[in-house]
Design an enzyme around this catalytic site. Structure first.
Site, PDB file in Angstrom:
ATOM      1  N   GLU A  60       0.815  -1.216   0.000  1.00 38.81           N
ATOM      2  CA  GLU A  60       0.000   0.000   0.000  1.00 38.81           C
ATOM      3  C   GLU A  60       0.850   1.268   0.000  1.00 38.81           C
ATOM      4  O   GLU A  60       1.935   1.292   0.590  1.00 38.81           O
ATOM      5  CB  GLU A  60      -0.885   0.007   1.262  1.00 38.81           C
ATOM      6  CG  GLU A  60      -1.847  -1.131   1.306  1.00 38.81           C
ATOM      7  CD  GLU A  60      -2.438  -1.383   2.703  1.00 38.81           C
ATOM      8  OE1 GLU A  60      -3.618  -1.733   2.753  1.00 38.81           O
ATOM      9  OE2 GLU A  60      -1.728  -1.216   3.702  1.00 38.81           O
ATOM     10  N   ASP A 231      -7.546  -5.034   8.882  1.00 38.30           N
ATOM     11  CA  ASP A 231      -7.173  -3.799   8.182  1.00 38.30           C
ATOM     12  C   ASP A 231      -7.082  -3.975   6.677  1.00 38.30           C
ATOM     13  O   ASP A 231      -6.364  -3.251   5.996  1.00 38.30           O
ATOM     14  CB  ASP A 231      -5.844  -3.253   8.749  1.00 38.30           C
ATOM     15  CG  ASP A 231      -4.701  -4.254   8.614  1.00 38.30           C
ATOM     16  OD1 ASP A 231      -4.944  -5.374   8.126  1.00 38.30           O
ATOM     17  OD2 ASP A 231      -3.559  -3.912   8.992  1.00 38.30           O
TER      18      ASP A 231
HETATM   19  P1  NAD Z   1       2.659 -10.599  13.480  1.00 36.80           P
HETATM   20  O1  NAD Z   1       2.464 -11.570  12.374  1.00 36.80           O
HETATM   21  O2  NAD Z   1       4.023 -10.254  13.939  1.00 36.80           O
HETATM   22  O3  NAD Z   1       1.825 -11.071  14.775  1.00 36.80           O
HETATM   23  C1  NAD Z   1       0.511 -11.543  14.684  1.00 36.80           C
HETATM   24  C2  NAD Z   1       0.286 -12.560  15.799  1.00 36.80           C
HETATM   25  O4  NAD Z   1      -1.097 -12.955  15.777  1.00 36.80           O
HETATM   26  C3  NAD Z   1       1.107 -13.843  15.636  1.00 36.80           C
HETATM   27  O5  NAD Z   1       1.912 -14.046  16.798  1.00 36.80           O
HETATM   28  C4  NAD Z   1       0.055 -14.934  15.454  1.00 36.80           C
HETATM   29  O6  NAD Z   1       0.411 -16.182  16.034  1.00 36.80           O
HETATM   30  C5  NAD Z   1      -1.150 -14.310  16.162  1.00 36.80           C
HETATM   31  N1  NAD Z   1      -2.445 -14.859  15.780  1.00 36.80           N
HETATM   32  C6  NAD Z   1      -2.898 -15.172  14.540  1.00 36.80           C
HETATM   33  N2  NAD Z   1      -4.163 -15.660  14.611  1.00 36.80           N
HETATM   34  C7  NAD Z   1      -4.508 -15.606  15.933  1.00 36.80           C
HETATM   35  C8  NAD Z   1      -5.687 -15.966  16.647  1.00 36.80           C
HETATM   36  N3  NAD Z   1      -6.748 -16.463  16.027  1.00 36.80           N
HETATM   37  N4  NAD Z   1      -5.697 -15.788  17.998  1.00 36.80           N
HETATM   38  C9  NAD Z   1      -4.622 -15.290  18.662  1.00 36.80           C
HETATM   39  N5  NAD Z   1      -3.475 -14.955  18.029  1.00 36.80           N
HETATM   40  C10 NAD Z   1      -3.418 -15.096  16.677  1.00 36.80           C
HETATM   41  O7  NAD Z   1       1.888  -9.267  12.998  1.00 36.80           O
HETATM   42  P2  NAD Z   1       2.040  -7.784  13.600  1.00 36.80           P
HETATM   43  O8  NAD Z   1       3.059  -7.010  12.865  1.00 36.80           O
HETATM   44  O9  NAD Z   1       2.074  -7.847  15.082  1.00 36.80           O
HETATM   45  O10 NAD Z   1       0.634  -7.185  13.139  1.00 36.80           O
HETATM   46  C11 NAD Z   1      -0.561  -7.624  13.755  1.00 36.80           C
HETATM   47  C12 NAD Z   1      -1.735  -7.162  12.927  1.00 36.80           C
HETATM   48  O11 NAD Z   1      -1.857  -5.739  13.009  1.00 36.80           O
HETATM   49  C13 NAD Z   1      -1.604  -7.489  11.446  1.00 36.80           C
HETATM   50  O12 NAD Z   1      -2.848  -7.983  10.984  1.00 36.80           O
HETATM   51  C14 NAD Z   1      -1.263  -6.161  10.808  1.00 36.80           C
HETATM   52  O13 NAD Z   1      -1.703  -6.090   9.468  1.00 36.80           O
HETATM   53  C15 NAD Z   1      -2.031  -5.220  11.702  1.00 36.80           C
HETATM   54  N6  NAD Z   1      -1.529  -3.842  11.745  1.00 36.80           N
HETATM   55  C16 NAD Z   1      -2.464  -2.859  11.823  1.00 36.80           C
HETATM   56  C17 NAD Z   1      -2.049  -1.551  11.916  1.00 36.80           C
HETATM   57  C18 NAD Z   1      -3.074  -0.468  12.066  1.00 36.80           C
HETATM   58  O14 NAD Z   1      -2.749   0.716  11.988  1.00 36.80           O
HETATM   59  N7  NAD Z   1      -4.318  -0.798  12.327  1.00 36.80           N
HETATM   60  C19 NAD Z   1      -0.690  -1.216  11.892  1.00 36.80           C
HETATM   61  C20 NAD Z   1       0.242  -2.251  11.851  1.00 36.80           C
HETATM   62  C21 NAD Z   1      -0.197  -3.572  11.782  1.00 36.80           C
END
Ligand code: NAD
Length: 347
Positions: A60, A231
């Protein structure tokens, strides 16, 4: 620095900057910058981010301008990446001067995104969470998790974080990294267990599907939900019935309706824009039993605020290096001549 030389903040320098000031201070100050920019929301160019989707993720571009400065972020989201030893989210960004169009900052934004996302979440919670909330369930203990915990500690007064991840290795990593932070930490065996006694629930999982991290019966009255992981189109975390019981707060509705939890709802379902809560034009939480939901997707103005913050820090801190990024011949119309002179010098 000459206009053709752009300060560049590498990952190494970003870490030095954050460690020099302390992550909690940085997130508190970025929250202040975001708040300032949300107060002048109407002076920004706004557009939903430009997304390029594939089967495995999304890339993006997130641009905005306040008429004086222009900023954009490049960011990806690839939930399958961690299995290959790669980050789910990586980013870099640029700030430019509108007067000349010349860049004034190029920086890594993987760490900066985690900082600004957590700062934004905590800022929203300060306006929406129930009075005196001290316990937060943190579901999804990946890359963003510690930043979320620390921002809620510093900005909202959260003292107890209840951790859950489907992968216990992630929970262990998170608990280890947060030991010594002053937070009380509880490792939980399920999402339901994590939510016991929590007034705030942060969902921060990564899965490219319409997931149901929280079901309706799990969320009690008075809870504030900070939904970070949903997101993208087809990537959500909450059961639709929770949304129907919640007062929903969003960043920029045209983008959130595409990407957020509310993609599950009718396109005219009422939502409140957070900037209006911040300016006092709209109400935040109206009663103690209300469920409030910050349907976070991450908006360009937050990245602009974070870029502006880093740019300001570099006025006094040495954490950048000069990047020869803009071709700038002495005679601006003699770009080809500059190439010829370089050839002559090399001969
Ligand atoms: P990451 O992959 O490092 O961590 C995600 C974690 O979620 C992993 O440890 C995984 O095991 C766990 N997980 C997956 N399914 C699960 C479930 N059903 N129950 C419990 N745990 C579960 O990702 P990250 O960098 O920490 O990002 C997390 C999320 O936040 C992503 O989806 C990312 O796109 C989103 N994000 C959003 C914003 C925003 O501004 N809203 C900004 C950054 C990241």
């Amino acid at each position: 620095m000459a206009l053709n030389i752009v300060p560049f903040v590498s990952v190494d320098n970003m870490m030095k900057l954050v460690l020099h000031l302390g992550p909690e201070r940085v997130m508190t100050e970025i929250a202040g910058y975001i708040e300032e920019d949300f107060r002048r929301w109407e002076s920004f160019d706004k557009t939903p981010r430009v997304a390029s989707h594939s089967d495995v993720g999304v890339i993006e571009l997130m641009p905005t301008s306040d008429g004086e400065m222009y900023g954009f972020k490049y960011v990806n989201g690839h939930p399958k990446n961690t299995k290959e030893g790669l980050q789910t989210v990586t980013a870099f960004g640029l700030l430019a001067e509108v007067q000349t169009g010349y860049p004034i900052l190029l920086t890594e934004m993987t760490i900066l995104t985690a900082l600004r996302t957590a700062a934004m979440s905590a800022l929203a919670a300060r306006h929406l969470a129930p009075q005196g909330a001290t316990t937060m369930a943190l579901i999804g203990n990946g890359a963003q998790a510690e930043f979320q915990a620390l921002a809620f500690h510093a900005i909202c007064g959260v003292t107890h974080v209840r951790l859950y991840d489907i992968d216990p290795v992630a929970t262990e990593k998170c608990a280890r990294n947060l030991s010594g932070s002053g937070l009380k930490l509880t490792r939980c065996a399920s999402a339901e267990a994590a939510m016991e006694g929590a007034q705030i629930i942060t969902t921060c999982t990564a899965d490219k599907q319409l997931a149901t991290i929280l079901t309706d019966n799990m969320v009690g009255p008075g809870t504030h939900i900070n939904a970070v992981g949903g997101d993208c189109p087809g990537k959500t975390e909450l059961h639709r019935d929770i949304l129907l019981r919640s007062a929903i707060f969003v960043e920029y509705p045209p983008q959130t309706r595409i990407e957020g939890e509310i993609q599950q709802l009718a396109p005219d379902h009422p939502v409140t824009e957070l900037w209006q809560v911040i300016t006092g034009a709209a109400m935040g939480r109206t009663d103690a039993r209300q469920i409030t939901l910050f349907d976070s997707v991450g908006f360009a103005i937050e990245d602009f605020s974070a870029l502006r913050y880093v740019h300001d820090q570099l006025k006094t801190l040495p954490y950048s290096e000069p990047l020869d990024m803009i071709a700038d011949p002495d005679d601006p119309r003699d770009l080809y001549g500059m190439l010829l002179r370089a050839k002559a010098r090399a001969a």
